[in-house]
Design a protein around this motif. Structure first.
Motif, short mmCIF file in Angstrom:
data_model
loop_
_atom_site.label_atom_id
_atom_site.label_comp_id
_atom_site.label_asym_id
_atom_site.label_seq_id
_atom_site.Cartn_x
_atom_site.Cartn_y
_atom_site.Cartn_z
N MET A 1 0.85 -1.18 0.00
CA MET A 1 0.00 0.00 0.00
C MET A 1 0.89 1.24 0.00
N ASP A 2 0.64 2.14 -0.92
CA ASP A 2 1.42 3.37 -1.01
C ASP A 2 0.72 4.51 -0.28
N PHE A 3 1.48 5.18 0.58
CA PHE A 3 0.96 6.35 1.28
C PHE A 3 2.14 7.18 1.76
N ILE A 4 1.85 8.44 2.02
CA ILE A 4 2.86 9.33 2.58
C ILE A 4 2.40 9.79 3.95
N ILE A 5 3.35 10.20 4.77
CA ILE A 5 3.04 10.77 6.08
C ILE A 5 3.40 12.24 6.02
N ARG A 6 2.46 13.07 6.40
CA ARG A 6 2.66 14.51 6.34
C ARG A 6 1.94 15.19 7.49
N LYS A 7 2.26 16.46 7.66
CA LYS A 7 1.60 17.28 8.66
C LYS A 7 0.12 17.42 8.31
N ALA A 8 -0.73 17.41 9.31
CA ALA A 8 -2.17 17.59 9.10
C ALA A 8 -2.49 19.07 8.91
N PHE A 9 -3.51 19.31 8.11
CA PHE A 9 -4.01 20.66 7.87
C PHE A 9 -5.50 20.70 8.19
N VAL A 10 -6.02 21.88 8.44
CA VAL A 10 -7.44 22.05 8.72
C VAL A 10 -8.28 21.47 7.57
N SER A 11 -7.77 21.53 6.36
CA SER A 11 -8.49 20.98 5.21
C SER A 11 -8.64 19.46 5.28
N ASP A 12 -7.92 18.81 6.19
CA ASP A 12 -8.02 17.36 6.38
C ASP A 12 -9.12 16.96 7.37
N LEU A 13 -9.77 17.95 7.97
CA LEU A 13 -10.70 17.67 9.07
C LEU A 13 -11.80 16.67 8.72
N ASN A 14 -12.38 16.74 7.55
CA ASN A 14 -13.46 15.79 7.21
C ASN A 14 -12.97 14.35 7.27
N ASP A 15 -11.81 14.09 6.66
CA ASP A 15 -11.25 12.74 6.70
C ASP A 15 -10.89 12.33 8.13
N ILE A 16 -10.29 13.25 8.88
CA ILE A 16 -9.86 12.94 10.24
C ILE A 16 -11.08 12.66 11.12
N CYS A 17 -12.14 13.44 10.96
CA CYS A 17 -13.36 13.21 11.74
C CYS A 17 -13.96 11.85 11.42
N ALA A 18 -13.91 11.46 10.16
CA ALA A 18 -14.41 10.14 9.78
C ALA A 18 -13.59 9.04 10.46
N LEU A 19 -12.28 9.21 10.53
CA LEU A 19 -11.42 8.24 11.21
C LEU A 19 -11.75 8.19 12.70
N GLU A 20 -11.85 9.35 13.32
CA GLU A 20 -12.14 9.43 14.75
C GLU A 20 -13.52 8.87 15.08
N GLY A 21 -14.42 8.92 14.11
CA GLY A 21 -15.77 8.41 14.31
C GLY A 21 -15.83 6.94 14.65
N ARG A 22 -14.75 6.22 14.38
CA ARG A 22 -14.69 4.79 14.73
C ARG A 22 -14.78 4.58 16.23
N PHE A 23 -14.51 5.62 17.02
CA PHE A 23 -14.42 5.46 18.47
C PHE A 23 -15.59 6.04 19.23
N ASN A 24 -16.66 6.41 18.54
CA ASN A 24 -17.89 6.89 19.16
C ASN A 24 -17.62 7.84 20.33
N ALA A 25 -17.93 7.41 21.55
CA ALA A 25 -17.82 8.29 22.73
C ALA A 25 -16.39 8.71 23.03
N ASP A 26 -15.42 7.91 22.61
CA ASP A 26 -14.03 8.23 22.94
C ASP A 26 -13.32 9.01 21.85
N GLY A 27 -13.98 9.26 20.72
CA GLY A 27 -13.36 10.04 19.64
C GLY A 27 -13.39 11.53 19.96
N PHE A 28 -12.51 12.28 19.31
CA PHE A 28 -12.46 13.73 19.53
C PHE A 28 -13.52 14.44 18.70
#
Length: 140
Positions: A1-28
């Motif tokens: 799997m190809d991916f890069i690691i980079r600094k997060a930006f505010v424009s990433d919030l939708n994707d990040i929120c979707a990832l955090e959503g996996r944790f329901n009550a414990d997500g940010f």
């Protein structure tokens, strides 16, 4: 799997929120993630595959301390087992060393055997078990 690691930006919030959503009550919540992205006392990284965030990690640190905290790490369920978490943690460690930090700690659910195995492989040690640490109330 190809991916890069980079600094997060505010424009990433939708994707990040979707990832955090996996944790329901414990997500940010979104507002906190935005604050963490902008903070100078946090390192917020994303694993990016074809313009989609497939993982993220947040490390918190204090200016006058050599200790850091892996505050959060989340990987897309479909990308688990492809080295995303390992590479995120390794990148976090490298960036913290550049800042003169010498140790990192984290919290993990005792039910998350896969993560515990990864953390041990990367040199982390279990120091203590805290009952009902997570907001969800599970005995972890």
């Amino acid at each position: 799997m190809d991916f890069i690691i980079r600094k997060a930006f505010v424009s990433d919030l939708n994707d990040i929120c979707a990832l955090e959503g996996r944790f329901n009550a414990d997500g940010f919540p979104r507002w906190m993630l935005k604050k963490l992205i902008k903070s100078k006392s946090n390192l917020f990284l994303v694993a990016d595959a074809s313009d989609n965030s497939i993982g993220c990690a947040i490390v918190s640190f204090r200016k006058n301390s050599r200790k850091t905290r892996l505050y959060s790490i989340v990987v897309s369920e479909k990308c688990e087992g492809h080295g995303v978490a390992k590479r995120l943690i390794e990148k976090c460690e490298k960036e913290m060393i550049k800042l003169g930090k010498t140790s990192m700690y984290l919290e993990v659910s005792i039910e998350n055997k896969r993560a515990i195995s990864l953390y041990k492989h990367l040199g982390f040690e279990i120091k203590e078990t805290i009952k009902t640490y997570y907001q969800s109330g599970r005995d972890e």
